[in-house]
Scaffold this motif. Structure first.
Motif, short mmCIF file in Angstrom:
data_model
loop_
_atom_site.label_atom_id
_atom_site.label_comp_id
_atom_site.label_asym_id
_atom_site.label_seq_id
_atom_site.Cartn_x
_atom_site.Cartn_y
_atom_site.Cartn_z
N THR A 129 31.17 40.43 37.48
CA THR A 129 32.07 40.68 37.31
C THR A 129 32.50 41.19 39.26
O THR A 129 31.09 41.58 39.42
CB THR A 129 33.35 41.12 35.83
OG1 THR A 129 34.78 41.45 37.44
CG2 THR A 129 32.87 42.91 36.49
N PHE A 130 33.31 41.31 39.75
CA PHE A 130 33.57 42.17 41.10
C PHE A 130 32.69 43.08 40.79
O PHE A 130 32.75 43.74 40.12
CB PHE A 130 35.08 41.84 41.32
CG PHE A 130 36.27 40.51 41.67
CD1 PHE A 130 35.13 39.55 41.38
CD2 PHE A 130 37.08 40.89 41.34
CE1 PHE A 130 36.05 38.14 42.02
CE2 PHE A 130 38.07 39.94 41.17
CZ PHE A 130 37.11 38.51 41.38
N GLY A 131 32.32 43.38 42.57
CA GLY A 131 31.25 45.16 41.97
C GLY A 131 30.48 45.33 41.52
O GLY A 131 29.66 46.42 42.10
N ASP B 39 34.67 52.07 46.74
CA ASP B 39 34.54 50.67 46.70
C ASP B 39 35.78 50.34 46.20
O ASP B 39 36.28 50.27 45.16
CB ASP B 39 33.14 50.38 45.87
CG ASP B 39 33.16 49.02 44.77
OD1 ASP B 39 33.74 47.67 45.53
OD2 ASP B 39 31.79 48.99 44.25
N LEU C 234 36.36 46.72 45.35
CA LEU C 234 36.05 45.82 43.69
C LEU C 234 35.77 46.67 42.77
O LEU C 234 35.89 45.81 41.58
CB LEU C 234 34.79 44.68 44.24
CG LEU C 234 34.38 43.96 45.64
CD1 LEU C 234 33.15 43.71 45.65
CD2 LEU C 234 35.79 43.68 45.22
N THR C 235 35.91 48.14 42.60
CA THR C 235 35.72 48.79 41.10
C THR C 235 36.87 50.09 41.52
O THR C 235 36.73 51.16 40.80
CB THR C 235 33.91 49.59 40.65
OG1 THR C 235 34.13 50.28 42.36
CG2 THR C 235 33.37 47.95 40.62
N VAL D 113 38.48 38.50 36.84
CA VAL D 113 38.31 39.86 35.57
C VAL D 113 39.50 38.92 35.08
O VAL D 113 40.64 40.18 34.86
CB VAL D 113 39.04 40.83 36.84
CG1 VAL D 113 38.24 41.33 37.40
CG2 VAL D 113 39.94 40.19 37.78
#
Lengths: 268, 268
Positions: free
Chosen positions: A35-37, B2, B4-5, B173
């Motif tokens: 997933t993202f990140g 970050d 993305l997280t 996601v």
């Protein structure tokens, strides 16, 4: 040479097209689990696998803080015979092709641009050549072992029609995009899932630990595809080893085989 | 942090979601005209456009050998008021959101992660704020000027249904991917094209010189969308200025507005 703007000796565009893709992981590391990140380390190497064919191998590991950012270079024996559970293995086979007739995606033919040099690439030992497995899959019309129907329980099958969509399935040179074939297969897999009355949540939570696509033909936009899905499970006497999915993409009108896909899926 | 997280203060995932995208080019430089191997130079700058909103501007030029690889930094007045014909302008507005209820994509709500700092970003002068244009588009239910129906000739309209596909429309996601909205719009545009008996070749050869998408809601997989397309052309007394396309994406069941899209298209 610039692989993206390659030309044949007669000046027509040449494309290093996908012939085969395999993405092999484990219940721990699989594509739908990323997933993202997420941070990953990637090792990549390309090999000459014949005059106009290139095999590219990738090993991908999730970085968990302890792992170094760089991976050791690829060892062919471990890659193919001793995979590790924490690694995603991505194998691509690409072949040079050109259009046989301008304006159509049918009957692409092989061509090797004369500027293409494969002598400075690593040579692939013959025992790792992808040629045989592609040929035998084409002959058997499946990427699964041919004994699968005998050795396992058939869970069900389903066939859908799908029209190649000029608005979303083509790439920048008007060919059906290699990733669209995975969308075609997964759209049919979802329909199979629904036919077996399985909930959408279990589809979204599925883990695909092995996914192979073998490409035989491209198609023009508007072509109606027939996409058939059959699912198998090993007999209940054996430990749970997930479900094997056999997908065949054909031109509904001519019956021509466009691609074969197999997936090893764990449903939750 | 970050991006993305990112997490909210209560530990739930936060997403910097797309609220608006505009891709503006010219008959010379447009997205469908780009292909494999094209080399481009890109200038990018982000601006704080409110506490939880980020405006990102890109200027993209095709490299033709004479152009330097780097572009000068973005000047807001030229960007919005004096665009050049050889440049593609991409404008993104992103807002921080979170799920209001776990497991559903409906009714995402605004949230600003406390770690998010916008003080070191360039501030956007109020006259360039995207807020007003988004609000007025939502109110008018179109991204086209509201006088368009009076000032121009209506070429036709068409509405299609489309079911959000769990196998190809979601991102990592589980939300409908921002680019999928463009696919929804273009699938409906293709159907409109066919309804007007225009050939597929002219669809594939179309030039989209301005493409705007305004996002209001996400959707769960399996949601049936209603996508309506209306095309307009300025009266024949005026020079050929292409066709204006007005697209509205709604939830067919509830009528909720999910997104608005407008396209300025030259058909060949």
């Amino acid at each position: 040479m610039d692989v993206l703007t390659a030309r044949t000796d007669t000046g027509d565009p040449a494309y290093l097209a996908f012939a085969f893709i395999r993405i092999k992981g484990s219940p721990d590391v699989h594509t739908l689990g990323l997933t993202f990140g997420d941070r990953v380390a990637v090792a990549t190497q390309s090999f000459a696998a014949g005059p106009g064919t290139v095999l590219t191998l990738h090993q991908i590991k999730l970085l968990d803080g302890t792992l170094q950012d760089s991976l050791p270079s690829i060892d062919l024996d471990s890659y193919f015979h001793a995979p590790e559970l924490d690694t995603l293995y991505v194998e691509n086979v690409n072949r040079w092709v050109r259009r046989s007739v301008p304006g159509t995606n049918q009957e692409l033919c092989s061509v090797v641009p004369s500027q293409f040099r494969h002598h400075n690439m690593d040579r692939l030992p013959l025992r790792f050549s992808p040629r045989e497995k592609i040929k035998s899959a084409q002959k058997a019309r499946t990427l699964l072992p041919t004994r699968i129907a005998k050795d396992s329980v058939r869970l069900g099958s389903h066939t859908v029609s799908y029209t190649v969509d000029a608005s979303r399935d083509l790439n920048g040179v008007g060919l059906v995009y290699f990733a669209s074939y995975f969308s075609f297969a997964d759209t049919a897999l979802l329909a199979y899932w629904e036919k077996l009355s399985r909930p959408l949540e279990s589809f979204l939570a599925r883990r695909v630990i092995d996914n192979r696509m073998c490409y035989f033909s491209n198609a023009d936009p508007g072509t109606v595809l027939s996409i058939s899905v059959t699912g198998y499970r090993y007999p209940a006497s054996m430990p749970d080893d997930g479900e094997l999915i056999d997908i065949r993409i054909t031109d509904r009108h001519t019956g021509e085989l466009l691609a074969l896909n197999s997936q090893h899926v764990f449903a939750r």
